[in-house]
Design a protein around this motif. Structure first.
Motif, PDB file in Angstrom:
ATOM      1  N   ARG A   1      -2.963 -13.444   1.503  1.00 42.40           N
ATOM      2  CA  ARG A   1      -3.018 -12.668   2.964  1.00 42.40           C
ATOM      3  C   ARG A   1      -3.397 -11.345   3.157  1.00 42.40           C
ATOM      4  N   ARG A   2      -2.388 -10.400   3.137  1.00 46.12           N
ATOM      5  CA  ARG A   2      -2.514  -9.223   2.688  1.00 46.12           C
ATOM      6  C   ARG A   2      -4.045  -8.538   2.748  1.00 46.12           C
ATOM      7  N   LYS A   3      -4.484  -9.068   1.031  1.00 46.84           N
ATOM      8  CA  LYS A   3      -5.659  -8.668   0.296  1.00 46.84           C
ATOM      9  C   LYS A   3      -6.662  -9.456   1.526  1.00 46.84           C
ATOM     10  N   ASP A   4      -6.585 -10.677   1.917  1.00 47.59           N
ATOM     11  CA  ASP A   4      -7.909 -10.746   2.700  1.00 47.59           C
ATOM     12  C   ASP A   4      -7.869 -10.340   3.731  1.00 47.59           C
ATOM     13  N   GLU A   5      -6.865 -10.137   4.661  1.00 46.68           N
ATOM     14  CA  GLU A   5      -6.854  -9.010   5.510  1.00 46.68           C
ATOM     15  C   GLU A   5      -7.368  -7.876   5.536  1.00 46.68           C
ATOM     16  N   SER A   6      -6.735  -7.367   4.206  1.00 46.52           N
ATOM     17  CA  SER A   6      -7.673  -5.672   3.971  1.00 46.52           C
ATOM     18  C   SER A   6      -8.999  -6.703   3.437  1.00 46.52           C
ATOM     19  N   GLU A   7      -9.740  -7.122   3.701  1.00 46.13           N
ATOM     20  CA  GLU A   7     -10.636  -7.079   2.912  1.00 46.13           C
ATOM     21  C   GLU A   7     -11.787  -7.740   4.143  1.00 46.13           C
ATOM     22  N   ASP A   8     -11.298  -7.988   5.645  1.00 48.06           N
ATOM     23  CA  ASP A   8     -11.461  -8.776   6.112  1.00 48.06           C
ATOM     24  C   ASP A   8     -11.530  -7.579   7.527  1.00 48.06           C
ATOM     25  N   ASP A   9     -11.237  -6.662   7.546  1.00 53.70           N
ATOM     26  CA  ASP A   9     -10.789  -5.257   8.178  1.00 53.70           C
ATOM     27  C   ASP A   9     -11.842  -4.106   7.837  1.00 53.70           C
TER      28      ASP A   9
END
Length: 137
Positions: free
Chosen positions: A126-134
């Protein structure tokens, strides 16, 4: 049909006498050693079988022998063959039940460890996905 019956009767008598001779205890064999009787029955099917039935086995001795019926947990066993403990069904055996509880506890601990590992990995994804989406990232 009548020509077939006598050879079948001789064969049946021979097989029965041979098996009876093999399974008879040595102390119930009369006149000759057991090995000699086996050879006689094998080499001379009709005569040997009849001789075995008439003279080979001590029928009176074997008829009078009673098989002992055990009356207790260790009755009927010589001292060296006596069982060390009585058989206990698995659901009544405290050692077996304790081993099941121990195995269940180990499995539960392993399952908790797997669940925590799965939660940790999901959080990392989730953190990785959030950082990629940010867009700032």
């Amino acid at each position: 049909m009548l020509r077939v019956v006598p050879p079948l009767l001789v064969l049946a008598l021979w097989v029965w006498a041979f098996i009876d001779c093999l399974t008879t205890p040595e102390e119930d064999v009369r006149h000759l050693p057991k090995v000699a009787w086996v050879i006689i029955v094998l080499l001379f099917p009709l005569v040997g079988s009849i001789a075995w039935l008439v003279a080979g086995r001590n029928r009176a001795r074997s008829r009078g022998r009673a098989v002992p019926w055990p009356s207790g947990p260790t009755a009927g066993y010589p001292e060296y063959e006596r069982p060390q403990r009585r058989f206990v069904a698995p659901d009544d055996d405290p050692e077996f039940l304790a081993s099941l509880k121990k195995d269940n506890k180990n499995h539960e601990d392993m399952l908790k460890q797997w669940e925590s590992d799965l939660r940790r990995r999901e959080e990392e994804l989730r953190r990785k996905d959030e950082s990629e989406d940010d867009p700032r990232g």
